[in-house]
Design a protein around this motif. Sequence first.
Motif, PDB file in Angstrom:
ATOM      1  N   LEU A   1     -12.597  -1.290  11.938  1.00 47.61           N
ATOM      2  CA  LEU A   1     -13.731  -0.904  10.919  1.00 47.61           C
ATOM      3  C   LEU A   1     -14.747  -1.678  10.878  1.00 47.61           C
ATOM      4  N   ASP A   2     -16.115  -1.196  11.105  1.00 50.94           N
ATOM      5  CA  ASP A   2     -17.155  -2.191  11.019  1.00 50.94           C
ATOM      6  C   ASP A   2     -18.123  -1.345   9.737  1.00 50.94           C
ATOM      7  N   PRO A   3     -18.053  -2.026   8.742  1.00 44.07           N
ATOM      8  CA  PRO A   3     -18.889  -1.782   7.450  1.00 44.07           C
ATOM      9  C   PRO A   3     -20.282  -2.392   7.552  1.00 44.07           C
TER      10      PRO A   3
ATOM     11  N   TYR B   1     -33.684   1.669   3.216  1.00 45.91           N
ATOM     12  CA  TYR B   1     -34.988   2.382   3.716  1.00 45.91           C
ATOM     13  C   TYR B   1     -35.144   1.710   5.064  1.00 45.91           C
ATOM     14  N   GLU B   2     -35.048   0.252   4.875  1.00 41.05           N
ATOM     15  CA  GLU B   2     -35.848  -0.371   6.185  1.00 41.05           C
ATOM     16  C   GLU B   2     -34.865  -0.714   7.196  1.00 41.05           C
ATOM     17  N   ARG B   3     -33.348  -0.754   6.899  1.00 38.24           N
ATOM     18  CA  ARG B   3     -32.510  -1.311   7.901  1.00 38.24           C
ATOM     19  C   ARG B   3     -31.103  -0.861   7.869  1.00 38.24           C
ATOM     20  N   LEU B   4     -30.325  -1.281   8.794  1.00 42.17           N
ATOM     21  CA  LEU B   4     -29.046  -1.215   9.138  1.00 42.17           C
ATOM     22  C   LEU B   4     -28.374  -2.798   9.201  1.00 42.17           C
ATOM     23  N   VAL B   5     -27.708  -2.971   8.473  1.00 39.50           N
ATOM     24  CA  VAL B   5     -27.202  -4.457   8.490  1.00 39.50           C
ATOM     25  C   VAL B   5     -25.476  -4.234   8.430  1.00 39.50           C
ATOM     26  N   LEU B   6     -24.922  -4.613   9.506  1.00 45.32           N
ATOM     27  CA  LEU B   6     -23.484  -4.540   9.482  1.00 45.32           C
ATOM     28  C   LEU B   6     -22.885  -6.002   9.132  1.00 45.32           C
ATOM     29  N   ALA B   7     -21.628  -5.939   8.824  1.00 50.38           N
ATOM     30  CA  ALA B   7     -20.883  -7.239   8.435  1.00 50.38           C
ATOM     31  C   ALA B   7     -20.036  -7.747   9.534  1.00 50.38           C
ATOM     32  N   THR B   8     -19.918  -8.842   9.964  1.00 50.85           N
ATOM     33  CA  THR B   8     -19.138  -9.471  11.020  1.00 50.85           C
ATOM     34  C   THR B   8     -18.603 -11.020  10.439  1.00 50.85           C
ATOM     35  N   GLY B   9     -17.286 -11.062  11.217  1.00 50.30           N
ATOM     36  CA  GLY B   9     -16.936 -12.354  11.109  1.00 50.30           C
ATOM     37  C   GLY B   9     -17.446 -13.374  12.236  1.00 50.30           C
TER      38      GLY B   9
ATOM     39  N   SER C   1     -18.074  -8.642   0.590  1.00 49.11           N
ATOM     40  CA  SER C   1     -16.667  -7.847  -0.345  1.00 49.11           C
ATOM     41  C   SER C   1     -16.521  -6.464   0.573  1.00 49.11           C
ATOM     42  N   LEU C   2     -17.555  -5.689   1.265  1.00 47.05           N
ATOM     43  CA  LEU C   2     -17.204  -4.526   2.045  1.00 47.05           C
ATOM     44  C   LEU C   2     -16.293  -5.081   3.226  1.00 47.05           C
ATOM     45  N   LYS C   3     -16.825  -6.283   3.862  1.00 53.10           N
ATOM     46  CA  LYS C   3     -16.173  -6.690   5.066  1.00 53.10           C
ATOM     47  C   LYS C   3     -14.717  -7.179   4.850  1.00 53.10           C
ATOM     48  N   GLN C   4     -14.600  -7.636   3.525  1.00 52.27           N
ATOM     49  CA  GLN C   4     -13.165  -8.354   3.120  1.00 52.27           C
ATOM     50  C   GLN C   4     -12.188  -7.273   2.987  1.00 52.27           C
TER      51      GLN C   4
END
Length: 176
Positions: free
Chosen positions: A102-104, A109-117, A80-83
């Motif tokens: 925009l790259d959400p 604590y453990e990670r950075l996860v980005l959303a992509t199409g 939903s962030l990416k949408q």
Amino acid sequence: MSTPKIPSPGKIFLSILSAKWEKFWPALLLTLEKKWGKADYLSDLIPFSQTKYYDAELGTPIFRRVLSFSNLIPLDQLVSLKQFTNQLEQLNLQNNNRIFNLDPGIITYERLVLATGKNFTHRIYLKEGIFADLTLIYTKGKWQTLPWTFPDYATHEMQQHLTNIRNIYRQQLQNK
């Protein structure tokens, strides 16, 4: 046997790239805050020179701004962030080009996860055309790059911003 457990919520992360900040800022910030809560981290503009991938569409020189927001969200809300960010990009097209990228993502604590199409070997499909990109992991007191980490996310400057956001996140969880 493992017992399923809902993880702690994550912190909304957003990277904005643009060469035309004067056309949408600070109006975009107000829109984002209405959706995700007050921005609790807002970087200055950072020159973006690691790639020329966005130059033709966004123009030059490109600058980045890194943000996080006060609302924590369930980790399964990455789609939903990416949408939402895709909709904002579409609503602000000029001459069929984006004026910002925009790259959400979500910081834990453990990670950075980005959303992509965009699909790739290390990305996990979630739903509705959106993939999760494990961009960085946090271990032994620092961010660790992975073979596929984008060069700009591997920089000390970006990782310092991410550490600052992670510290805000840690404080939020401790205060719950």
